[in-house]
Scaffold this motif. Sequence first.
Motif, PDB file in Angstrom:
ATOM      1  N   GLY A   1      16.873  36.611 -20.616  1.00 20.13           N
ATOM      2  CA  GLY A   1      17.164  37.974 -21.045  1.00 20.13           C
ATOM      3  C   GLY A   1      16.591  38.400 -22.367  1.00 20.13           C
ATOM      4  N   ILE A   2      15.516  37.738 -22.850  1.00 26.27           N
ATOM      5  CA  ILE A   2      14.909  38.178 -24.117  1.00 26.27           C
ATOM      6  C   ILE A   2      13.435  38.544 -23.909  1.00 26.27           C
ATOM      7  CG2 ILE A   2      16.537  36.975 -25.608  1.00 26.27           C
ATOM      8  CD1 ILE A   2      14.457  34.758 -25.994  1.00 26.27           C
ATOM      9  N   GLY A   3      13.123  39.009 -22.691  1.00 26.97           N
ATOM     10  CA  GLY A   3      11.761  39.401 -22.381  1.00 26.97           C
ATOM     11  C   GLY A   3      11.496  40.878 -22.637  1.00 26.97           C
ATOM     12  N   PRO A   4      10.425  41.429 -22.039  1.00 31.04           N
ATOM     13  CA  PRO A   4       9.992  42.800 -22.332  1.00 31.04           C
ATOM     14  C   PRO A   4      10.535  43.872 -21.392  1.00 31.04           C
ATOM     15  CG  PRO A   4       8.292  41.678 -21.101  1.00 31.04           C
ATOM     16  CD  PRO A   4       9.406  40.679 -21.280  1.00 31.04           C
ATOM     17  N   THR A   5      11.309  43.499 -20.375  1.00 28.79           N
ATOM     18  CA  THR A   5      11.718  44.495 -19.383  1.00 28.79           C
ATOM     19  C   THR A   5      13.043  45.157 -19.727  1.00 28.79           C
ATOM     20  OG1 THR A   5      12.793  42.806 -18.003  1.00 28.79           O
ATOM     21  CG2 THR A   5      10.468  43.261 -17.589  1.00 28.79           C
ATOM     22  N   HIS A   6      13.347  46.230 -19.006  1.00 31.13           N
ATOM     23  CA  HIS A   6      14.531  47.036 -19.313  1.00 31.13           C
ATOM     24  C   HIS A   6      15.842  46.270 -19.159  1.00 31.13           C
ATOM     25  CE1 HIS A   6      14.466  47.146 -14.938  1.00 31.13           C
ATOM     26  NE2 HIS A   6      15.720  47.526 -14.975  1.00 31.13           N
ATOM     27  N   ASP A   7      15.840  45.259 -18.274  1.00 31.41           N
ATOM     28  CA  ASP A   7      17.086  44.521 -18.040  1.00 31.41           C
ATOM     29  C   ASP A   7      17.203  43.281 -18.923  1.00 31.41           C
ATOM     30  OD1 ASP A   7      15.052  43.157 -16.775  1.00 31.41           O
ATOM     31  OD2 ASP A   7      16.191  42.703 -14.957  1.00 31.41           O
ATOM     32  N   ASP A   8      16.277  43.097 -19.853  1.00 30.33           N
ATOM     33  CA  ASP A   8      16.391  42.007 -20.825  1.00 30.33           C
ATOM     34  C   ASP A   8      17.229  42.498 -22.002  1.00 30.33           C
ATOM     35  OD1 ASP A   8      14.896  39.854 -19.644  1.00 30.33           O
ATOM     36  OD2 ASP A   8      13.077  41.023 -19.998  1.00 30.33           O
ATOM     37  N   ILE A   9      18.536  42.316 -21.875  1.00 28.99           N
ATOM     38  CA  ILE A   9      19.470  42.918 -22.843  1.00 28.99           C
ATOM     39  C   ILE A   9      20.235  41.870 -23.644  1.00 28.99           C
ATOM     40  CG2 ILE A   9      19.730  45.007 -21.458  1.00 28.99           C
ATOM     41  CD1 ILE A   9      22.440  43.873 -20.483  1.00 28.99           C
ATOM     42  N   THR A  10      19.791  40.624 -23.589  1.00 28.41           N
ATOM     43  CA  THR A  10      20.527  39.575 -24.290  1.00 28.41           C
ATOM     44  C   THR A  10      20.592  39.824 -25.790  1.00 28.41           C
ATOM     45  OG1 THR A  10      20.012  37.896 -22.630  1.00 28.41           O
ATOM     46  CG2 THR A  10      20.596  37.111 -24.815  1.00 28.41           C
ATOM     47  N   ALA A  11      19.470  40.160 -26.413  1.00 25.52           N
ATOM     48  CA  ALA A  11      19.457  40.352 -27.864  1.00 25.52           C
ATOM     49  C   ALA A  11      20.414  41.464 -28.279  1.00 25.52           C
ATOM     50  CB  ALA A  11      18.044  40.662 -28.348  1.00 25.52           C
ATOM     51  N   ASP A  12      20.375  42.586 -27.561  1.00 26.25           N
ATOM     52  CA  ASP A  12      21.281  43.688 -27.876  1.00 26.25           C
ATOM     53  C   ASP A  12      22.738  43.281 -27.680  1.00 26.25           C
ATOM     54  OD1 ASP A  12      19.562  46.428 -28.136  1.00 26.25           O
ATOM     55  OD2 ASP A  12      18.607  45.029 -26.761  1.00 26.25           O
ATOM     56  N   SER A  13      22.991  42.526 -26.623  1.00 26.73           N
ATOM     57  CA  SER A  13      24.364  42.120 -26.328  1.00 26.73           C
ATOM     58  C   SER A  13      24.893  41.144 -27.369  1.00 26.73           C
ATOM     59  CB  SER A  13      24.431  41.486 -24.932  1.00 26.73           C
ATOM     60  OG  SER A  13      24.000  42.399 -23.945  1.00 26.73           O
ATOM     61  N   VAL A  14      24.046  40.215 -27.823  1.00 29.14           N
ATOM     62  CA  VAL A  14      24.472  39.270 -28.856  1.00 29.14           C
ATOM     63  C   VAL A  14      24.722  40.008 -30.162  1.00 29.14           C
ATOM     64  CG1 VAL A  14      23.754  37.288 -30.249  1.00 29.14           C
ATOM     65  CG2 VAL A  14      23.337  37.285 -27.783  1.00 29.14           C
ATOM     66  N   ALA A  15      23.865  40.989 -30.479  1.00 27.46           N
ATOM     67  CA  ALA A  15      24.092  41.795 -31.683  1.00 27.46           C
ATOM     68  C   ALA A  15      25.437  42.498 -31.604  1.00 27.46           C
ATOM     69  CB  ALA A  15      22.961  42.815 -31.848  1.00 27.46           C
ATOM     70  N   LYS A  16      25.756  43.032 -30.438  1.00 26.90           N
ATOM     71  CA  LYS A  16      27.045  43.710 -30.268  1.00 26.90           C
ATOM     72  C   LYS A  16      28.202  42.725 -30.407  1.00 26.90           C
ATOM     73  CE  LYS A  16      29.486  46.962 -27.285  1.00 26.90           C
ATOM     74  NZ  LYS A  16      29.391  47.812 -26.050  1.00 26.90           N
ATOM     75  N   ALA A  17      28.031  41.524 -29.858  1.00 36.95           N
ATOM     76  CA  ALA A  17      29.086  40.508 -29.962  1.00 36.95           C
ATOM     77  C   ALA A  17      29.384  40.165 -31.416  1.00 36.95           C
ATOM     78  CB  ALA A  17      28.683  39.249 -29.196  1.00 36.95           C
ATOM     79  N   PHE A  18      28.355  40.157 -32.253  1.00 33.94           N
ATOM     80  CA  PHE A  18      28.522  39.837 -33.675  1.00 33.94           C
ATOM     81  C   PHE A  18      28.798  41.084 -34.522  1.00 33.94           C
ATOM     82  CE2 PHE A  18      26.761  35.807 -32.455  1.00 33.94           C
ATOM     83  CZ  PHE A  18      27.226  34.900 -33.398  1.00 33.94           C
ATOM     84  N   GLY A  19      28.712  42.249 -33.914  1.00 24.79           N
ATOM     85  CA  GLY A  19      28.962  43.480 -34.665  1.00 24.79           C
ATOM     86  C   GLY A  19      27.905  43.789 -35.691  1.00 24.79           C
ATOM     87  N   VAL A  20      26.641  43.487 -35.373  1.00 25.37           N
ATOM     88  CA  VAL A  20      25.543  43.757 -36.305  1.00 25.37           C
ATOM     89  C   VAL A  20      24.516  44.668 -35.635  1.00 25.37           C
ATOM     90  CG1 VAL A  20      25.856  41.563 -37.503  1.00 25.37           C
ATOM     91  CG2 VAL A  20      24.224  41.701 -35.604  1.00 25.37           C
ATOM     92  N   SER A  21      23.656  45.242 -36.434  1.00 16.85           N
ATOM     93  CA  SER A  21      22.613  46.113 -35.904  1.00 16.85           C
ATOM     94  C   SER A  21      21.450  45.284 -35.374  1.00 16.85           C
ATOM     95  CB  SER A  21      22.119  47.069 -36.986  1.00 16.85           C
ATOM     96  OG  SER A  21      21.565  46.341 -38.075  1.00 16.85           O
ATOM     97  N   ILE A  22      20.552  45.929 -34.658  1.00 14.94           N
ATOM     98  CA  ILE A  22      19.382  45.243 -34.128  1.00 14.94           C
ATOM     99  C   ILE A  22      18.189  46.185 -34.202  1.00 14.94           C
ATOM    100  CG2 ILE A  22      19.986  45.915 -31.755  1.00 14.94           C
ATOM    101  CD1 ILE A  22      18.623  43.295 -30.831  1.00 14.94           C
ATOM    102  N   ASP A  23      17.042  45.640 -34.562  1.00 14.77           N
ATOM    103  CA  ASP A  23      15.830  46.450 -34.664  1.00 14.77           C
ATOM    104  C   ASP A  23      14.623  45.514 -34.618  1.00 14.77           C
ATOM    105  OD1 ASP A  23      14.145  48.601 -34.919  1.00 14.77           O
ATOM    106  OD2 ASP A  23      15.136  49.408 -36.705  1.00 14.77           O
TER     107      ASP A  23
END
Length: 247
Positions: free
Chosen positions: A75-97
Amino acid sequence: MTASVEPVTAAILVIGDEILSGRTKDRNIGYIAEYLTTLGIDVREVRVVPDVEEEIVTAVNALRARYTYLFTTGGIGPTHDDITADSVAKAFGVSIDVDPRARAMLLEYIKAEDLNEARLRMARIPDGAELVPNPVSKAPGFWIGNVIVMAGVPTIMQAMLDQVAPRLRTGVRMLSETILANAREGDVGGPLRIIAEAHPEVTIGSYPFMGEDGRPNTNLVVRSRDPRKLAAALAEVQAMVDTVRRW
């Protein structure tokens, strides 16, 4: 690596609809578990979740609270369903960019004119995370808190695991001995239970299989971190096997 007298534990979280649908056969769980076991890290739990943010967030928060380390794959690839990074950021309550360090890594592998929006997704890293280098295709994983996020492609995951291994806290390695029973599992089950109860700090498992001669057989595996306790239990298992062996 830093050795610890206390048990060091881990969980594995596999992320991806393709695993749950059966389209992709997982090759990472066994590899990670064996790799960590050799380091003295006990894998205590494995979960597989779909590409659904809520389920990833819930699993990450539950597992990172329960174990020393959580290793995720997928889930850390280039496609729309690769949402792991965003989900982990949400789990930790931090931003992502987009992380400049990660973007620079991508440019070692991808021409600037080919670094489109989709590929740039692989450079999006949660705030405060450390990068996990990817010697294979450069797109990095990351390490935040006790969560280590790696690719799902086995060759890339394995390379990432090699990168983080030297920094992991490790425990006393588990010692293991195997005895071939030359008997069916049912023949050794009763006496094996008595031995296991007498040695509560030793793990004893029985693993039936069909031998090349066509007869059912059993491997008995005795495991402990203490060589003396292992030897004591092993001796009793061997003595028991000598009495019940069928051939």
